[in-house]
Design a protein around this motif. Structure first.
Motif, PDB file in Angstrom:
ATOM      1  N   PRO A  95       0.944  -1.254  -0.019  1.00 48.66           N
ATOM      2  CA  PRO A  95      -0.021  -0.052  -0.253  1.00 48.66           C
ATOM      3  C   PRO A  95       0.670   1.229   0.152  1.00 48.66           C
ATOM      4  CG  PRO A  95      -0.758  -1.557   1.547  1.00 48.66           C
ATOM      5  CD  PRO A  95       0.406  -2.224   0.893  1.00 48.66           C
ATOM      6  N   LEU A  96       2.106   1.232   0.897  1.00 50.28           N
ATOM      7  CA  LEU A  96       2.770   2.212   0.614  1.00 50.28           C
ATOM      8  C   LEU A  96       3.484   2.618  -0.581  1.00 50.28           C
ATOM      9  CD1 LEU A  96       4.476   2.165   4.513  1.00 50.28           C
ATOM     10  CD2 LEU A  96       2.797   3.701   3.489  1.00 50.28           C
ATOM     11  N   LEU A  99       2.347   1.819  -3.629  1.00 53.07           N
ATOM     12  CA  LEU A  99       1.477   2.451  -4.368  1.00 53.07           C
ATOM     13  C   LEU A  99       1.031   3.958  -4.314  1.00 53.07           C
ATOM     14  CD1 LEU A  99      -1.194  -0.650  -4.572  1.00 53.07           C
ATOM     15  CD2 LEU A  99       0.603  -0.014  -6.391  1.00 53.07           C
ATOM     16  N   LEU A 100       0.869   4.064  -2.799  1.00 52.38           N
ATOM     17  CA  LEU A 100       0.857   5.602  -2.294  1.00 52.38           C
ATOM     18  C   LEU A 100       1.857   6.281  -2.923  1.00 52.38           C
ATOM     19  CD1 LEU A 100      -0.772   7.761  -0.677  1.00 52.38           C
ATOM     20  CD2 LEU A 100       0.448   7.052   1.166  1.00 52.38           C
ATOM     21  N   PHE A 101       3.030   6.068  -2.644  1.00 58.51           N
ATOM     22  CA  PHE A 101       4.483   6.679  -3.015  1.00 58.51           C
ATOM     23  C   PHE A 101       4.423   7.058  -4.406  1.00 58.51           C
ATOM     24  CE2 PHE A 101       5.031   6.995   1.212  1.00 58.51           C
ATOM     25  CZ  PHE A 101       5.983   7.874   1.710  1.00 58.51           C
ATOM     26  N   GLY A 118       1.899   6.976  -6.848  1.00 61.47           N
ATOM     27  CA  GLY A 118       0.901   7.890  -7.179  1.00 61.47           C
ATOM     28  C   GLY A 118       1.341   9.215  -6.815  1.00 61.47           C
ATOM     29  N   ILE A 119       1.755   9.530  -5.624  1.00 59.42           N
ATOM     30  CA  ILE A 119       2.401  10.680  -5.344  1.00 59.42           C
ATOM     31  C   ILE A 119       3.387  11.255  -6.235  1.00 59.42           C
ATOM     32  CG2 ILE A 119       3.596  12.328  -3.485  1.00 59.42           C
ATOM     33  CD1 ILE A 119       2.118  10.785  -1.252  1.00 59.42           C
ATOM     34  N   THR A 127      12.163  10.003  -3.780  1.00 60.09           N
ATOM     35  CA  THR A 127      11.080   9.198  -4.009  1.00 60.09           C
ATOM     36  C   THR A 127      11.602   7.849  -4.850  1.00 60.09           C
ATOM     37  OG1 THR A 127       9.724  11.074  -4.054  1.00 60.09           O
ATOM     38  CG2 THR A 127       8.753   8.917  -4.373  1.00 60.09           C
ATOM     39  N   THR A 152       8.340  14.848   0.106  1.00 63.22           N
ATOM     40  CA  THR A 152       7.610  14.108  -0.920  1.00 63.22           C
ATOM     41  C   THR A 152       6.095  14.739  -1.182  1.00 63.22           C
ATOM     42  OG1 THR A 152       8.290  12.090   0.067  1.00 63.22           O
ATOM     43  CG2 THR A 152       6.383  11.906  -1.524  1.00 63.22           C
TER      44      THR A 152
END
Length: 323
Positions: A26-27, A29-31, A33-34, A78, A281
Motif C-alpha cells: 500500500p505504501l 502504491l501511495l508513494f 501515485g504521489i 522518491t 514528498t
C-alpha cells in the motif's frame, strides 16, 4: 555492512518508514501515485510556462524554476524510497548517501531562497507597480536565480564535505526515512561532530531564518500597501496575486519549522518520519496544484492547451476517413 579493519563503514542499512510487511505494498502504491502526480504536475507547469507567451513574466519565470527544483529533489528521494518498499534489504553505500545528501540539500536550500525571490517579486508588483519592469528586468531575474542556486550549492558543499570527513565505525543502521540523513548520520559517527553541529547551527540557521525574515518583511510592506487600496476589487485582486505564494510559503516554512525547530523533548521517531515525508514528498506535489488551481492565467492557458491537444487528436483520427 562492509568494513575495513573494523574502522570504516561503507554501507548503511535504512529502516525506512515501517517494518510491517502488510504495509509495504500500500505504501509503495501511495508513494508511486504521489510521485507520478509530482512529475506530471511540475513538468507540465514547466512546459506550459515555456510554450505560452501569456506566462512569460518574472512571476512565472520564478514559478518554472520552483517546479524544476521540486521535480529534482523529489526525484532524488522518491525513486529510492519506492525501491525500499519492494526490497528485502535496504542498503545504501556511503558514497551514494553523500551524493543524495548533497543534491537534496542543494535543492532544499535553493527552494527557500527562491520563495524569498518570489516574495520580492510580489512586493515590487504591488508596492511599486510603475517601476516593476525596471526592477524586475530579465537580467535582474537571472541574477536572482543565479544567487538562489549558488546559495543552495554552497550550503550543500559545506555540509556534505564535513560530513564525508566523519568516521563511522559503530552502528550502521539509520533509523530514519531515507530522505534526510544529516542528523541521523551525526548520531552514528564515532568521531567528533562538533564542527558539523556548529555548521548546522550557523549555516542551517541562516538558511532558515534569512528567507523567513525576508518573506515576512516583504509581506508586511505588501499588506500595508493593500490596506491603503480604497476599492474592494483592487484589494481582492492584490490578495489574489499573493494567495498562491502565501500558501506555498506557509507549507514549506511551516513544515521546516516543525521538523527542525521544535523542542527536543517532543521529538519521536514516528513524528520525524511523518514530517520528513511531508517535507520531501508531499510539498513537491502540492506546489503545482496550488498554482494551477488558484491562478487564473495558468488555468486559462491550461484549458487552451488541452483544447488544442484535443483538436489535434480529433484531426488525426479523422484524416484516414477523409482520404
Amino acid at each position: 555492512m562492509t568494513t575495513s579493519n573494523h574502522s570504516s563503514v561503507t554501507e548503511f542499512i535504512l529502516e525506512g518508514l515501517t517494518n510491517l510487511p502488510q504495509l509495504q505494498l500500500p505504501l509503495f502504491l501511495l508513494f508511486l501515485g504521489i510521485y507520478v502526480v509530482t512529475v506530471v504536475g511540475n513538468l507540465g507547469m514547466i512546459i506550459l510556462i515555456a510554450i505560452s507567451s501569456q506566462l512569460h513574466s518574472p512571476m512565472y519565470y520564478f514559478l518554472s524554476h520552483l517546479s524544476f527544483i521540486d521535480l529534482c529533489y523529489s526525484s532524488i528521494i522518491t525513486p529510492k524510497t519506492l525501491v525500499h518498499f519492494v526490497s528485502e534489504k535496504n542498503f545504501i553505500s556511503f558514497l551514494e548517501c553523500m551524493a543524495q545528501l548533497y543534491f537534496f540539500l542543494s535543492f532544499a536550500i535553493a527552494e527557500g531562497y527562491l520563495l524569498t525571490a518570489m516574495a520580492y517579486d510580489h512586493y515590487v508588483a504591488i508596492c511599486s507597480p510603475l517601476l516593476y519592469n525596471t526592477f524586475m528586468s530579465q537580467k535582474t531575474c537571472s541574477i536572482m536565480m543565479g544567487m538562489v542556486y549558488s546559495l543552495g550549492l554552497f550550503g550543500a558543499i559545506v555540509h556534505t564535505t564535513h560530513m564525508s570527513m566523519l568516521s563511522f565505525c559503530g552502528s550502521h543502521i539509520v533509523s530514519h526515512y531515507p530522505s534526510f540523513f544529516f542528523i541521523p548520520l551525526l548520531t552514528l559517527s564515532c568521531s567528533s561532530t562538533h564542527i558539523n553541529e556548529i555548521l548546522l547551527f550557523v549555516i542551517g540557521g541562516f538558511n532558515a531564518l534569512a528567507p523567513t525574515l525576508a518573506v515576512l518583511i516583504s509581506y508586511a510592506f505588501i499588506l500595508s500597501s493593500i490596506l491603503r487600496i480604497r476599492s474592494t476589487e483592487g484589494r481582492s485582486k492584490a490578495f489574489g496575486t499573493c494567495s498562491s505564494h502565501l500558501m506555498a510559503v506557509g507549507i514549506f516554512f511551516g513544515s521546516m519549522t516543525f521538523m527542525y525547530f521544535k523542542p527536543p523533548s517532543s521529538n519521536t521517531m514516528e513524528q520525524e518520519k511523518v514530517s520528513s515525508v511531508f517535507y520531501t514528498t508531499v510539498i513537491p506535489m502540492l506546489n503545482p496544484l496550488i498554482y494551477s488551481l488558484r491562478n487564473k492565467n495558468v488555468k486559462s492557458t491550461l484549458r487552451k492547451a488541452v483544447g488544442v491537444y484535443c483538436i489535434l487528436i480529433l484531426n488525426m483520427h479523422r484524416e484516414p476517413g477523409i482520404e
